[in-house]
Structures are given as C-alpha cells and as structure tokens.
Motif scaffolding. Structure first.
Motif, PDB file in Angstrom:
ATOM      1  N   GLY A 293       0.956  -0.982   0.010  1.00  0.00           N
ATOM      2  CA  GLY A 293      -0.093  -0.044  -0.099  1.00  0.00           C
ATOM      3  C   GLY A 293       0.947   1.068   0.010  1.00  0.00           C
ATOM      4  O   GLY A 293       0.585   2.234  -0.596  1.00  0.00           O
ATOM      5  N   TRP A 294       1.841   1.122   0.782  1.00  0.00           N
ATOM      6  CA  TRP A 294       2.988   2.299   0.903  1.00  0.00           C
ATOM      7  C   TRP A 294       3.501   2.747  -0.633  1.00  0.00           C
ATOM      8  O   TRP A 294       3.668   3.763  -0.917  1.00  0.00           O
ATOM      9  CB  TRP A 294       3.874   2.195   1.737  1.00  0.00           C
ATOM     10  CG  TRP A 294       5.112   3.180   1.791  1.00  0.00           C
ATOM     11  CD1 TRP A 294       6.045   3.206   1.333  1.00  0.00           C
ATOM     12  CD2 TRP A 294       4.816   4.491   2.418  1.00  0.00           C
ATOM     13  NE1 TRP A 294       6.882   4.399   1.666  1.00  0.00           N
ATOM     14  CE2 TRP A 294       5.824   5.147   2.339  1.00  0.00           C
ATOM     15  CE3 TRP A 294       3.700   5.073   3.094  1.00  0.00           C
ATOM     16  CZ2 TRP A 294       6.318   6.321   2.782  1.00  0.00           C
ATOM     17  CZ3 TRP A 294       3.867   6.505   3.531  1.00  0.00           C
ATOM     18  CH2 TRP A 294       5.177   7.120   3.243  1.00  0.00           C
ATOM     19  N   MET A 295       4.008   1.402  -1.363  1.00  0.00           N
ATOM     20  CA  MET A 295       4.443   1.734  -2.456  1.00  0.00           C
ATOM     21  C   MET A 295       3.559   2.247  -3.426  1.00  0.00           C
ATOM     22  O   MET A 295       4.106   3.042  -4.447  1.00  0.00           O
ATOM     23  CB  MET A 295       5.014   0.154  -3.153  1.00  0.00           C
ATOM     24  CG  MET A 295       5.593   0.226  -4.338  1.00  0.00           C
ATOM     25  SD  MET A 295       6.346  -1.347  -4.903  1.00  0.00           S
ATOM     26  CE  MET A 295       4.750  -2.031  -5.402  1.00  0.00           C
ATOM     27  N   VAL A 296       2.253   1.865  -3.583  1.00  0.00           N
ATOM     28  CA  VAL A 296       1.073   2.291  -4.430  1.00  0.00           C
ATOM     29  C   VAL A 296       0.919   3.848  -4.048  1.00  0.00           C
ATOM     30  O   VAL A 296       1.043   4.756  -4.950  1.00  0.00           O
ATOM     31  CB  VAL A 296      -0.030   1.359  -4.357  1.00  0.00           C
ATOM     32  CG1 VAL A 296      -1.185   2.243  -5.102  1.00  0.00           C
ATOM     33  CG2 VAL A 296       0.342   0.398  -4.787  1.00  0.00           C
ATOM     34  N   PHE A 297       0.919   4.204  -2.658  1.00  0.00           N
ATOM     35  CA  PHE A 297       0.595   5.475  -2.456  1.00  0.00           C
ATOM     36  C   PHE A 297       1.706   6.470  -2.805  1.00  0.00           C
ATOM     37  O   PHE A 297       1.383   7.575  -3.492  1.00  0.00           O
ATOM     38  CB  PHE A 297       0.512   5.606  -0.918  1.00  0.00           C
ATOM     39  CG  PHE A 297       0.489   6.952  -0.088  1.00  0.00           C
ATOM     40  CD1 PHE A 297      -0.631   7.655  -0.453  1.00  0.00           C
ATOM     41  CD2 PHE A 297       1.722   7.649   0.290  1.00  0.00           C
ATOM     42  CE1 PHE A 297      -0.460   9.108   0.303  1.00  0.00           C
ATOM     43  CE2 PHE A 297       1.609   8.717   0.894  1.00  0.00           C
ATOM     44  CZ  PHE A 297       0.584   9.615   0.926  1.00  0.00           C
TER      45      PHE A 297
ATOM     46  N   ALA B 177      11.904   7.030  -5.386  1.00  0.00           N
ATOM     47  CA  ALA B 177      12.383   6.085  -6.328  1.00  0.00           C
ATOM     48  C   ALA B 177      11.413   4.883  -6.570  1.00  0.00           C
ATOM     49  O   ALA B 177      11.713   3.645  -6.278  1.00  0.00           O
ATOM     50  CB  ALA B 177      13.697   5.387  -6.121  1.00  0.00           C
ATOM     51  N   ASN B 178      10.117   5.167  -7.150  1.00  0.00           N
ATOM     52  CA  ASN B 178       9.175   4.232  -7.290  1.00  0.00           C
ATOM     53  C   ASN B 178       9.542   3.112  -8.256  1.00  0.00           C
ATOM     54  O   ASN B 178       9.266   2.088  -7.939  1.00  0.00           O
ATOM     55  CB  ASN B 178       7.862   4.996  -7.736  1.00  0.00           C
ATOM     56  CG  ASN B 178       7.428   6.117  -6.953  1.00  0.00           C
ATOM     57  OD1 ASN B 178       7.076   5.766  -5.798  1.00  0.00           O
ATOM     58  ND2 ASN B 178       6.903   6.985  -7.313  1.00  0.00           N
ATOM     59  N   GLU B 179      10.248   3.479  -9.244  1.00  0.00           N
ATOM     60  CA  GLU B 179      10.520   2.159 -10.158  1.00  0.00           C
ATOM     61  C   GLU B 179      11.865   1.257  -9.628  1.00  0.00           C
ATOM     62  O   GLU B 179      11.791   0.342  -9.870  1.00  0.00           O
ATOM     63  CB  GLU B 179      11.399   2.977 -11.375  1.00  0.00           C
ATOM     64  CG  GLU B 179      10.418   3.664 -12.502  1.00  0.00           C
ATOM     65  CD  GLU B 179       9.650   4.813 -11.913  1.00  0.00           C
ATOM     66  OE1 GLU B 179      10.394   5.589 -10.928  1.00  0.00           O
ATOM     67  OE2 GLU B 179       8.952   5.335 -12.341  1.00  0.00           O
TER      68      GLU B 179
END
Length: 283
Positions: A239-243, A258-260
């Motif tokens: 959820g944190w990654m998507v947020f 750095a989402n990627e």
C-alpha cells in the motif's frame, strides 16, 4: 510446520536457538501462557533436531565445527543477532558508514556513488551516461546508489526492513543468498530508476521490496520453509508503494521517491521466491 516440543516459560533457550540457526535447521519458537513451543519447518530434519535436543538436555556443546569463534562473539546478547546474520549486518553497516561520510564530506560522496559519473565544470553540474560508467570501468556504480540515503527517516526506514527480512533469509537460507539477492535487486532497481531519466537517486528501498517479495512468496508457496511475514505487513508495504506513486504523496512531502526502484526490486524478489519455492516443494 511440525510441533516438536513444549518448554516451561522459565527455560533459557538462547543456546538452543543459536545452535538451531548454526545447524541451518528451519524452526520457529512461539510463546503463550504455558511457555515456549518449538516448531520444525522441514520434517526431514526431525532426526537431526532430535539429536540436537538430546545434546542440549545433556549440556553438551551444540555448535558445529568452525563456529567456535562465532560462539565466543555470541556470548554477548547484544552481538548475537549480528553474529548469526553477518551479511545482513554488513549491509546495514555499509549504509550507515556512507551516510556518515555524506554528512562529513558532503556531495563528493554522492558524486562518487551515483549511477553515472558526476563532475562540476564551469560552475555547473555535468552528468555522464551509463555508457560512461561501464566505459570507465566504474561498474560499482550500478549498485552503489543503494548505499545513499538522504535523510535520517530514509535511512532508518530502509535499515529497519533490511534487518527484519534480511536476517530471516540469512538465518534460514544462508549468507550467500541474501548477498546475491541484495546485489541483483539493487542493480535491477537502480537500472529501472535510471531508465526513467533520473540520475541522482539512492536508497535500499529496492532491496527492501525484493526481500519482502521473497519472504512473502516463500511463506505462501513453501510453508515448511520456515519463512513468515504478517499479512497486514505485506498489505502495508504494498500500500505504501502504491501511495508514493500517487499525487497525494507529493502533497504530504513524499513526492521524491524512487518508485521504479521499488517495483524493480519487488519483481526480482517475487521471481526468486517463486523459483526457490518450487525447488523447496519438490524437495
């Protein structure tokens, strides 16, 4: 998991726990009002565990050959976890050393560890390319951005999860696996982030999500392997990654993430976990 033994609450299990990890016997201790319960991850190790328990009850030495020096270090309860997971502890130490050097030396450390060569020319910043990285022989740069952290919260958050997941992997599967998984996921995450056009980035987040993916998939697909992660923790981390990918993250100060690298690391962990889980089930 196979229930093996129940022990009174006042039993000192430290030497037994240490020996089980040293002998690579996958296990878990649970605690309730009655005391401790020992569970065995792989029933094929039952005879080995039984022999170890008999030696423990007699008060014999439990450590395998070659562990004498480690046993001395483990006499300190503070150092015991680090001795049992030296590769994971080394990753944490490397990140903290780099963070301290960044505080002491400033941007020169970032320039040395960025994914491409960085220089100052005519008062302006000059950025190289990935081809420059390989052409100059500075191949460490494809990994080294993972060691860079740009604030205390960034550092503490990543190291907390590296320790939580990495120690579990190292204790159950060995130091070579945690080292290989960390290197591959860091490189994959860095390259994924670089492919978006970003050059100055850093952090162990890609490795964190690789370890999360590995532990989660092993716990689900090979439950006898001994791996465990609370389901709500998985939900929180994903959820944190998507947020952080949404515009809302920028509104509350988390826009520069750095989402990627997160996604690249997660894919590496899931693929590796899927492969190892299949091998574990066949075994």
């Amino acid at each position: 998991m196979l229930k093996v033994l129940m022990l009174p609450r006042d039993t000192d299990t430290r030497d037994l726990r240490q020996a089980l990890w040293a002998h690579r016997i996958g296990h878990r201790f649970t605690e309730d009002e009655d005391g401790y319960t020992l569970w065995l991850a792989d029933p094929a190790q039952f005879d080995e565990l039984t022999h170890l328990l008999e030696r423990w009850k007699r008060g014999d030495s439990l450590m395998p050959n070659g562990h004498a020096a480690r046993a001395k270090l483990n006499d300190s309860s503070l150092l015991r976890p680090f001795a049992l997971a030296p590769v994971t502890a080394s990753l944490l130490a490397a990140c903290m050393v780099v963070f301290a050097l960044m505080w002491l030396l400033g941007d020169i450390v970032v320039a040395m560890l960025a994914i491409v060569p960085v220089a100052v020319s005519g008062g302006s910043l000059t950025l190289g390319t990935l081809a420059d990285t390989f052409g100059s022989g500075q191949v460490w740069r494809v990994f080294s951005p993972a060691l860079l952290h740009f604030g205390w919260m960034h550092l503490v958050f990543n190291l907390l999860w590296i320790w939580y997941f990495g120690r579990q992997i190292e204790e159950l599967r060995g130091g070579k696996l945690i080292l290989a998984l960390s290197l591959v996921s860091a490189i994959a995450g860095n390259l994924a982030q670089y492919s978006t056009g970003t050059v100055l980035f850093g952090g162990m987040s890609g490795v964190v999500y690789a370890l999360l993916g590995y532990v989660w998939l092993m716990s689900r697909q090979a439950p006898r392997s001994g791996f465990f992660v609370p389901q709500m923790l998985v939900v929180f981390m994903l959820g944190w990654m998507v947020f952080t990918m949404t515009d809302m993250a920028g509104l509350v100060g988390f826009g520069n993430v750095a989402n990627e690298a997160h996604v690249g690391g997660l894919i590496v962990g899931l693929v590796w976990g899927w492969y190892d889980a299949r091998r574990a089930r066949r075994a």
